[in-house]
Design a protein around this motif. Structure first.
Motif, PDB file in Angstrom:
ATOM      1  N   PRO A 115       8.317  -6.193 -13.322  1.00 27.46           N
ATOM      2  CA  PRO A 115       7.333  -6.224 -12.473  1.00 27.46           C
ATOM      3  C   PRO A 115       6.309  -5.395 -12.999  1.00 27.46           C
ATOM      4  O   PRO A 115       6.461  -4.286 -13.489  1.00 27.46           O
ATOM      5  N   ALA A 116       4.833  -5.779 -13.029  1.00 24.27           N
ATOM      6  CA  ALA A 116       3.766  -5.023 -13.440  1.00 24.27           C
ATOM      7  C   ALA A 116       2.790  -5.206 -12.657  1.00 24.27           C
ATOM      8  O   ALA A 116       2.149  -6.266 -12.133  1.00 24.27           O
ATOM      9  N   PHE A 117       1.643  -4.219 -12.590  1.00 23.87           N
ATOM     10  CA  PHE A 117       0.610  -4.471 -11.887  1.00 23.87           C
ATOM     11  C   PHE A 117      -0.460  -3.491 -12.544  1.00 23.87           C
ATOM     12  O   PHE A 117      -0.285  -2.665 -13.195  1.00 23.87           O
ATOM     13  N   ILE A 118      -2.040  -3.612 -12.233  1.00 25.24           N
ATOM     14  CA  ILE A 118      -3.029  -2.956 -12.694  1.00 25.24           C
ATOM     15  C   ILE A 118      -3.732  -2.579 -11.384  1.00 25.24           C
ATOM     16  O   ILE A 118      -4.139  -3.052 -10.561  1.00 25.24           O
ATOM     17  N   ARG A 119      -4.017  -1.164 -11.500  1.00 24.11           N
ATOM     18  CA  ARG A 119      -4.493  -0.561 -10.443  1.00 24.11           C
ATOM     19  C   ARG A 119      -5.690   0.071 -10.721  1.00 24.11           C
ATOM     20  O   ARG A 119      -5.944   0.724 -11.687  1.00 24.11           O
ATOM     21  N   ASN A 120      -6.645   0.611  -9.822  1.00 21.90           N
ATOM     22  CA  ASN A 120      -7.542   1.516 -10.260  1.00 21.90           C
ATOM     23  C   ASN A 120      -7.311   3.071  -9.292  1.00 21.90           C
ATOM     24  O   ASN A 120      -6.087   3.189  -8.827  1.00 21.90           O
ATOM     25  N   GLY A 121      -8.082   3.971  -9.659  1.00 23.25           N
ATOM     26  CA  GLY A 121      -7.774   5.419  -8.878  1.00 23.25           C
ATOM     27  C   GLY A 121      -7.607   5.472  -7.735  1.00 23.25           C
ATOM     28  O   GLY A 121      -6.910   6.632  -7.178  1.00 23.25           O
ATOM     29  N   ARG A 122      -8.092   4.385  -6.955  1.00 16.01           N
ATOM     30  CA  ARG A 122      -8.138   4.517  -5.604  1.00 16.01           C
ATOM     31  C   ARG A 122      -6.624   3.823  -4.994  1.00 16.01           C
ATOM     32  O   ARG A 122      -6.405   3.738  -3.920  1.00 16.01           O
ATOM     33  N   LEU A 123      -5.765   3.624  -5.869  1.00 19.02           N
ATOM     34  CA  LEU A 123      -4.684   2.934  -5.550  1.00 19.02           C
ATOM     35  C   LEU A 123      -4.904   1.449  -5.020  1.00 19.02           C
ATOM     36  O   LEU A 123      -4.005   1.018  -4.531  1.00 19.02           O
ATOM     37  N   ASP A 124      -6.025   0.884  -5.477  1.00 13.62           N
ATOM     38  CA  ASP A 124      -6.336  -0.623  -5.101  1.00 13.62           C
ATOM     39  C   ASP A 124      -5.323  -1.413  -6.201  1.00 13.62           C
ATOM     40  O   ASP A 124      -5.632  -1.063  -7.375  1.00 13.62           O
ATOM     41  N   ILE A 125      -4.567  -2.250  -5.884  1.00  9.81           N
ATOM     42  CA  ILE A 125      -3.828  -3.309  -6.863  1.00  9.81           C
ATOM     43  C   ILE A 125      -4.892  -4.438  -7.196  1.00  9.81           C
ATOM     44  O   ILE A 125      -5.174  -5.041  -6.180  1.00  9.81           O
ATOM     45  N   LEU A 126      -5.271  -4.214  -8.396  1.00  9.55           N
ATOM     46  CA  LEU A 126      -6.379  -5.228  -8.675  1.00  9.55           C
ATOM     47  C   LEU A 126      -5.601  -6.796  -9.078  1.00  9.55           C
ATOM     48  O   LEU A 126      -6.443  -7.551  -9.309  1.00  9.55           O
ATOM     49  N   ALA A 127      -4.366  -6.630 -10.002  1.00 10.07           N
ATOM     50  CA  ALA A 127      -3.996  -7.609 -10.464  1.00 10.07           C
ATOM     51  C   ALA A 127      -2.536  -7.318 -10.653  1.00 10.07           C
ATOM     52  O   ALA A 127      -1.977  -6.242 -10.855  1.00 10.07           O
ATOM     53  N   THR A 128      -1.436  -8.577 -10.684  1.00 13.29           N
ATOM     54  CA  THR A 128      -0.112  -8.369 -10.706  1.00 13.29           C
ATOM     55  C   THR A 128       0.301  -9.392 -11.664  1.00 13.29           C
ATOM     56  O   THR A 128      -0.242 -10.516 -11.448  1.00 13.29           O
ATOM     57  N   ASN A 129       1.499  -9.250 -11.966  1.00 13.75           N
ATOM     58  CA  ASN A 129       2.082 -10.464 -13.024  1.00 13.75           C
ATOM     59  C   ASN A 129       3.006 -11.082 -11.785  1.00 13.75           C
ATOM     60  O   ASN A 129       3.133 -10.467 -10.611  1.00 13.75           O
ATOM     61  N   HIS A 130       3.782 -12.097 -11.944  1.00 15.75           N
ATOM     62  CA  HIS A 130       4.692 -12.798 -11.214  1.00 15.75           C
ATOM     63  C   HIS A 130       5.624 -12.047 -10.485  1.00 15.75           C
ATOM     64  O   HIS A 130       5.708 -11.969  -9.110  1.00 15.75           O
ATOM     65  N   LEU A 131       6.319 -11.295 -11.114  1.00 15.05           N
ATOM     66  CA  LEU A 131       7.221 -10.341 -10.808  1.00 15.05           C
ATOM     67  C   LEU A 131       6.749  -9.104  -9.968  1.00 15.05           C
ATOM     68  O   LEU A 131       7.257  -8.535  -8.897  1.00 15.05           O
ATOM     69  N   GLY A 132       5.603  -8.632 -10.391  1.00 10.40           N
ATOM     70  CA  GLY A 132       4.971  -7.649  -9.686  1.00 10.40           C
ATOM     71  C   GLY A 132       4.355  -7.839  -8.227  1.00 10.40           C
ATOM     72  O   GLY A 132       4.505  -7.269  -7.337  1.00 10.40           O
ATOM     73  N   ARG A 133       4.026  -9.297  -8.226  1.00 14.31           N
ATOM     74  CA  ARG A 133       3.577  -9.803  -7.075  1.00 14.31           C
ATOM     75  C   ARG A 133       4.871  -9.613  -6.111  1.00 14.31           C
ATOM     76  O   ARG A 133       4.828  -9.513  -4.675  1.00 14.31           O
ATOM     77  N   ALA A 134       6.028 -10.331  -6.668  1.00 16.38           N
ATOM     78  CA  ALA A 134       7.217 -10.408  -5.705  1.00 16.38           C
ATOM     79  C   ALA A 134       7.640  -9.083  -5.294  1.00 16.38           C
ATOM     80  O   ALA A 134       8.057  -8.928  -4.196  1.00 16.38           O
ATOM     81  N   LEU A 135       7.435  -7.955  -6.116  1.00 13.40           N
ATOM     82  CA  LEU A 135       7.980  -6.803  -5.807  1.00 13.40           C
ATOM     83  C   LEU A 135       7.329  -6.108  -4.613  1.00 13.40           C
ATOM     84  O   LEU A 135       7.714  -5.355  -3.772  1.00 13.40           O
TER      85      LEU A 135
END
Length: 300
Positions: A123-143
């Motif tokens: 599971p993986a995702f990209i966030r900014n410093g405000r803790l907005d999730i900007l993008a996820t992979n398939h498993l990250g979205r599932a988590l």
């Protein structure tokens, strides 16, 4: 709150945490009016005059040299995150450029999204410093599926879910640790980007609506968040505790890619495989709003 107020309260809170014994000073008398060190003791340890240190603790950091800030950080026994935060506050008070570039950001590059999508086992995702999730992979979205009740949602905010959504406490079973980590990360980002209007708006919302956030925010704790373990209570697979590694993206200043994993053969690895099986039945592609410019409100 002003940056000067943040600086004042940060220094006072760190001073309150250090006892004379920890600082290697004799503790004369049994009745001390303040917890931790007195201002004059910090001044002595830092090698500056009492008047000058009092001025610093009132938030007047603009004229302080790096040597003086280092000396104060050593006197207060600041850790790496606290030391960096002190320097960030000094830069903000002096209106000097931040230690890392903060530019108006456009959509995430396709190359970054391809890298994210290629991480099929974690599971993986990209966030900014405000803790907005900007993008996820398939498993990250599932988590993080509880954060995405609307299947068309592009970005969500971890802190807003954690403190303002009734499901937040259940999703993060190690509540105290997770809550304090979230607040510390936002406090760290506030020092780095004091003019980020989206960040100040988020903090204002959380302070107003969550007593727990308000109490934790007042502690002025900061931290770096590169590696560790985090627990989740997922509605489909139950509790799983995963190792995480967080990596800043050099070509995208201010963004962090976080990936989770579990040791092969462990119960958590089995739970992760169960999550992957569940995710395979869901429509959960890599997400990242191609039209979003998530940091347009950020300055400095």
């Amino acid at each position: 709150m002003s940056t000067e107020s943040d600086a004042r309260e940060f220094l006072a809170s760190r001073r309150a945490k250090i006892t004379p014994q920890q600082a290697g000073l004799p503790a004369y008398g049994g009745n001390r009016r303040v917890p931790g060190l007195r201002r004059e003791e910090v001044a002595l340890l830092a090698g500056v005059s009492i008047d000058y240190y009092v001025r610093l603790e009132r938030g007047h950091l603009a004229g302080a040299s790096e040597e003086v800030l280092d000396a104060v950080a050593n006197a207060l026994q600041l850790d790496d995150a606290e030391r960096a935060h002190l320097f960030d506050l000094a830069r903000a008070v002096a209106k000097r450029p931040a230690r890392r570039s903060r530019r108006v950001r456009g959509p995430l590059p396709d190359s970054v999204l391809r890298v994210l999508a290629s991480m099929t086992d974690s599971p993986a995702f990209i966030r900014n410093g405000r803790l907005d999730i900007l993008a996820t992979n398939h498993l990250g979205r599932a988590l993080y599926s509880p954060l995405f009740p609307d299947r068309t949602a592009r970005t969500v905010n971890i802190a807003r879910f954690q403190f303002l959504d009734a499901r937040g406490r259940d999703f993060f079973p190690d509540w105290e640790e997770s809550m304090n980590t979230t607040v510390s990360l936002l406090r760290t980002e506030a020092g780095r980007a004091p003019h980020d209007t989206a960040l100040t708006g988020l903090i204002g919302e959380l302070v107003t609506r969550s007593e727990e956030f308000r109490t934790a925010w007042a502690r002025h704790n900061v931290r770096l968040h590169h590696t560790g373990r985090k627990s989740f209570r997922h509605p489909e697979v139950g509790v799983l505790t995963l190792d995480f590694d967080a990596m800043e993206l050099p070509a995208q200043p201010g963004l962090t890619l976080t990936a989770y994993s579990a040791a092969a053969g462990s119960a958590d690895h089995d739970a992760l495989q169960l999550l992957a099986a569940w995710a395979a039945t869901e429509e959960a592609p890599v997400t990242g709003d191609p039209a979003a410019a998530p940091d347009q409100g950020r300055q400095g």
